[in-house]
Design a protein around this motif. Structure first.
Motif, PDB file in Angstrom:
ATOM      1  N   THR A 216     -96.005  27.369  13.876  1.00  0.00           N
ATOM      2  CA  THR A 216     -95.558  27.840  12.570  1.00  0.00           C
ATOM      3  C   THR A 216     -95.566  26.681  11.571  1.00  0.00           C
ATOM      4  N   GLU A 217     -95.257  26.995  10.329  1.00  0.00           N
ATOM      5  CA  GLU A 217     -95.244  25.949   9.296  1.00  0.00           C
ATOM      6  C   GLU A 217     -94.116  24.953   9.504  1.00  0.00           C
ATOM      7  N   TYR A 218     -93.177  25.284  10.424  1.00  0.00           N
ATOM      8  CA  TYR A 218     -92.047  24.394  10.685  1.00  0.00           C
ATOM      9  C   TYR A 218     -92.233  23.584  11.965  1.00  0.00           C
ATOM     10  N   ALA A 219     -93.458  23.537  12.481  1.00  0.00           N
ATOM     11  CA  ALA A 219     -93.733  22.776  13.698  1.00  0.00           C
ATOM     12  C   ALA A 219     -93.914  21.295  13.382  1.00  0.00           C
ATOM     13  N   ASN A 220     -93.597  20.456  14.368  1.00  0.00           N
ATOM     14  CA  ASN A 220     -93.855  19.020  14.284  1.00  0.00           C
ATOM     15  C   ASN A 220     -95.141  18.748  15.053  1.00  0.00           C
ATOM     16  N   LYS A 250    -101.698  28.613   8.243  1.00  0.00           N
ATOM     17  CA  LYS A 250    -102.809  28.035   7.493  1.00  0.00           C
ATOM     18  C   LYS A 250    -102.512  26.622   6.986  1.00  0.00           C
ATOM     19  N   SER A 251    -101.280  26.350   6.660  1.00  0.00           N
ATOM     20  CA  SER A 251    -100.916  25.035   6.114  1.00  0.00           C
ATOM     21  C   SER A 251    -101.031  23.923   7.140  1.00  0.00           C
ATOM     22  N   LYS A 252    -101.124  24.265   8.422  1.00  0.00           N
ATOM     23  CA  LYS A 252    -101.137  23.264   9.492  1.00  0.00           C
ATOM     24  C   LYS A 252    -102.542  23.022  10.064  1.00  0.00           C
ATOM     25  N   VAL A 253    -103.518  23.788   9.635  1.00  0.00           N
ATOM     26  CA  VAL A 253    -104.828  23.765  10.290  1.00  0.00           C
ATOM     27  C   VAL A 253    -105.512  22.416  10.181  1.00  0.00           C
ATOM     28  N   SER A 254    -105.569  21.845   8.993  1.00  0.00           N
ATOM     29  CA  SER A 254    -106.294  20.593   8.785  1.00  0.00           C
ATOM     30  C   SER A 254    -105.716  19.470   9.643  1.00  0.00           C
ATOM     31  N   GLU A 255    -104.411  19.316   9.630  1.00  0.00           N
ATOM     32  CA  GLU A 255    -103.757  18.270  10.425  1.00  0.00           C
ATOM     33  C   GLU A 255    -103.927  18.542  11.911  1.00  0.00           C
ATOM     34  N   PHE A 256    -103.846  19.816  12.296  1.00  0.00           N
ATOM     35  CA  PHE A 256    -104.007  20.160  13.709  1.00  0.00           C
ATOM     36  C   PHE A 256    -105.399  19.786  14.213  1.00  0.00           C
ATOM     37  N   GLU A 313    -116.858  21.477  28.147  1.00  0.00           N
ATOM     38  CA  GLU A 313    -115.991  20.644  27.311  1.00  0.00           C
ATOM     39  C   GLU A 313    -114.782  21.420  26.794  1.00  0.00           C
ATOM     40  N   PRO A 314    -113.656  20.741  26.574  1.00  0.00           N
ATOM     41  CA  PRO A 314    -112.568  21.369  25.811  1.00  0.00           C
ATOM     42  C   PRO A 314    -113.111  21.809  24.455  1.00  0.00           C
ATOM     43  N   THR A 315    -112.928  23.074  24.147  1.00  0.00           N
ATOM     44  CA  THR A 315    -113.580  23.650  22.962  1.00  0.00           C
ATOM     45  C   THR A 315    -112.573  24.406  22.095  1.00  0.00           C
ATOM     46  N   LEU A 316    -112.651  24.163  20.786  1.00  0.00           N
ATOM     47  CA  LEU A 316    -111.821  24.861  19.807  1.00  0.00           C
ATOM     48  C   LEU A 316    -112.712  25.754  18.962  1.00  0.00           C
ATOM     49  N   ILE A 317    -112.377  27.043  18.907  1.00  0.00           N
ATOM     50  CA  ILE A 317    -113.185  28.025  18.172  1.00  0.00           C
ATOM     51  C   ILE A 317    -112.312  28.744  17.146  1.00  0.00           C
ATOM     52  N   LYS A 318    -112.777  28.830  15.932  1.00  0.00           N
ATOM     53  CA  LYS A 318    -112.062  29.580  14.901  1.00  0.00           C
ATOM     54  C   LYS A 318    -112.438  31.057  15.008  1.00  0.00           C
ATOM     55  N   ILE A 331    -109.129  34.301  29.130  1.00  0.00           N
ATOM     56  CA  ILE A 331    -110.297  33.413  29.124  1.00  0.00           C
ATOM     57  C   ILE A 331    -110.407  32.633  30.424  1.00  0.00           C
ATOM     58  N   PHE A 332    -109.317  32.083  30.875  1.00  0.00           N
ATOM     59  CA  PHE A 332    -109.265  31.332  32.134  1.00  0.00           C
ATOM     60  C   PHE A 332    -110.313  30.224  32.166  1.00  0.00           C
ATOM     61  N   GLY A 333    -110.308  29.425  31.127  1.00  0.00           N
ATOM     62  CA  GLY A 333    -111.246  28.320  31.009  1.00  0.00           C
ATOM     63  C   GLY A 333    -110.888  27.468  29.807  1.00  0.00           C
ATOM     64  N   PRO A 334    -111.625  26.366  29.581  1.00  0.00           N
ATOM     65  CA  PRO A 334    -111.260  25.372  28.556  1.00  0.00           C
ATOM     66  C   PRO A 334    -111.737  25.716  27.145  1.00  0.00           C
ATOM     67  N   ILE A 335    -111.536  26.945  26.740  1.00  0.00           N
ATOM     68  CA  ILE A 335    -111.924  27.398  25.408  1.00  0.00           C
ATOM     69  C   ILE A 335    -110.682  27.935  24.703  1.00  0.00           C
ATOM     70  N   LEU A 336    -110.381  27.378  23.523  1.00  0.00           N
ATOM     71  CA  LEU A 336    -109.180  27.764  22.786  1.00  0.00           C
ATOM     72  C   LEU A 336    -109.558  28.437  21.465  1.00  0.00           C
ATOM     73  N   PRO A 337    -109.445  29.764  21.381  1.00  0.00           N
ATOM     74  CA  PRO A 337    -109.646  30.452  20.102  1.00  0.00           C
ATOM     75  C   PRO A 337    -108.464  30.159  19.166  1.00  0.00           C
ATOM     76  N   MET A 338    -108.741  29.950  17.911  1.00  0.00           N
ATOM     77  CA  MET A 338    -107.707  29.650  16.914  1.00  0.00           C
ATOM     78  C   MET A 338    -107.711  30.714  15.829  1.00  0.00           C
ATOM     79  N   ILE A 339    -106.559  31.351  15.636  1.00  0.00           N
ATOM     80  CA  ILE A 339    -106.409  32.412  14.640  1.00  0.00           C
ATOM     81  C   ILE A 339    -105.433  31.939  13.579  1.00  0.00           C
TER      82      ILE A 339
END
Length: 453
Positions: A216-220, A250-256, A313-318, A331-339
């Motif tokens: 969330t927007e309040y995460a560290n 959305k406010s955390k995406v760039s830093e993440f 590879e560890p993979t990040l997908i939008k 998924i059971f694998g190293p693929i992380l969808p990001m919503i």
């Protein structure tokens, strides 16, 4: 004589009911595990490319802790307990006795073959049962070491380990057990449950599902990203409680995205496919399934996406559309969808597409957000500002709900899962219960109404 018949015959000798016997067997199990530890490390490197540190952290260490907990508490947990008796049953006393259920079947998956074989087995032994442990055919080297440990430590009439393909499991499921404990996919879980129903055998199903991580927007993000990356990519993402997808403000995406890249470099270096601490995909079939996800989402890959014959590879997908294929099954694998989300109300809508996940991970330092999500979304268990480690605490139950499982275990919950709680009421020489016997008169009716008002 079939192995199930041997185990039933041995169970009915009553030897497993003795608490001292159970303690001795648990101690023997720990000694055997220690003896074959080095063989286990070698086997894990071949089957899953797991390092010694990861094997101890996620497999052996947890089993040792479970054995020690069982030995330390078994006498206390096994004692019969007094239960309250209502006033209208005056003249009686009630107690709860804990007895073994009998002969149990434990079906083990490939992803954590030691932890998920021995922690349920410790529960079964602690409660006084005999057990057959069906090992995974997908980790043949680890399964061979496990079978050696069990066969050299126990008589097969008490505990027996079996290897083999699907046909072996099918044959076992045709037998009549007193409890079946299954860890694996929801698809196979339904098959197990259907087979068990033929003999009215109770089941414990430890399944999986699409477990969300929510930032969330309040995460560290400073502490969030390392926790999330480790939880997602340990064992190459082949973990039933791994974060399956990410919901992020959305406010955390760039830093993440920046911290995600930095953390991957820190954990696995410039070439994760060559990293000694990064696992491999269990077989070609699972590998092809995951590669298909990469191909289908090629234009949306933010980081990663490379693979070789055994690793991905560890993979990040939008993800722009939550109705896509990668968001349908675990998924059971190293693929992380990001919503991405903007309004807090969107979170529940996204999670509800795949309800009742095994785990949920929430990153926030806002109490109102935390309370709203934890109270409105149903899931098996989880963490706030962390991942996965909740299952290492055997003072709390671990298990799913509906699609993600039936029943729970670990620690005391393992003892109760593999035990029957038998209630016994004892009537004294005199009891008002005689007023409940016929013939019923006006006077008795008056007494009954008064006692049961």
């Amino acid at each position: 004589m079939k192995i199930t018949e041997k185990q039933r015959a041995y169970y009915h000798t009553g030897e497993t009911r003795d608490i001292s016997f159970r303690v001795r067997q648990l101690k023997s199990l720990k000694e055997a595990l220690k003896k074959y530890e080095n063989e286990m490390y070698d086997a894990f490197m071949v089957d899953l490319n797991k390092s010694e540190s990861e094997v101890y952290l996620t497999e052996l260490g947890m089993v040792y802790h479970e054995i020690d907990t069982a030995i330390r508490n078994i006498r206390k947990w096994s004692k019969k307990t007094r239960a309250k008796t209502p006033l209208f049953l005056f003249g009686t006393s009630s107690k709860i006795y804990y007895e073994p259920v009998g002969t149990v079947l434990i079906i083990v998956p490939f992803n954590y073959p030691v932890q998920l074989a021995f922690i349920p087995l410790v529960g079964a032994m602690m409660a006084g049962n005999t057990a057959i442990v069906k090992l995974s055919e997908l980790t043949p080297h680890v399964s061979t070491v496990i079978q050696k440990i069990i066969s050299k430590t126990f008589d097969e009439s008490y505990v027996c380990a079996m290897q083999g393909e699907v046909e072996v499991v099918t044959q076992l499921l045709e037998e009549s057990f007193d409890l079946i404990f299954f860890t694996g996919s929801s698809r196979v879980g339904k098959i197990v449950m259907k087979a068990a129903s033929e003999n009215l055998t109770p089941v414990i199903l430890e399944l999986g599902g699409k477990s969300p991580a929510i930032i969330t927007e309040y995460a560290n993000l400073g502490q969030t990203v390392e926790s999330l990356v480790w939880g997602k990519f340990v064992n190459a993402g082949q973990t039933c409680v791994a974060p399956d997808y990410l919901i992020i403000h959305k406010s955390k995406v760039s830093e993440f995205e920046r911290l995600f890249r930095e953390t991957l470099l820190k954990f696995y270096g410039e070439s994760p496919l060559q990293a000694k601490d990064y696992g491999k995909i269990i077989n070609a079939s699972h590998h092809q399934r995951l590669v298909r996800y990469l191909s289908d989402n090629d234009s949306n890959i933010i980081w990663g996406g490379m693979y070789n014959e055994t690793k991905i590879e560890p993979t990040l997908i939008k993800i722009d559309n939550i109705d896509c294929e990668i968001m349908e099954d675990e998924i059971f694998g190293p693929i992380l969808p990001m919503i991405l989300y903007d309004s807090f109300d969107e979170i529940e809508k996204i999670v509800s597409k795949n309800p009742n996940p095994l785990a949920l991970y929430l990153y926030t330092y806002n109490k109102e957000e935390k309370d709203k999500i934890l109270n409105s979304i149903s899931f098996g268990g989880g963490m706030v500002n962390g991942t996965i480690f909740h299952l290492a605490n055997n003072n709390v139950p671990f298990g799913g709900i509906r699609n993600s499982g039936i029943g729970s275990y670990h620690g005391y919950d393992s003892f109760t899962t593999f035990s029957h709680r038998k209630s016994v009421m004892t009537m004294k020489n005199w009891s008002p219960l005689k007023h409940f016997y016929p013939p019923y008169t006006k006077k008795k009716n008056k007494i009954i109404r008064k006692l049961l008002k």
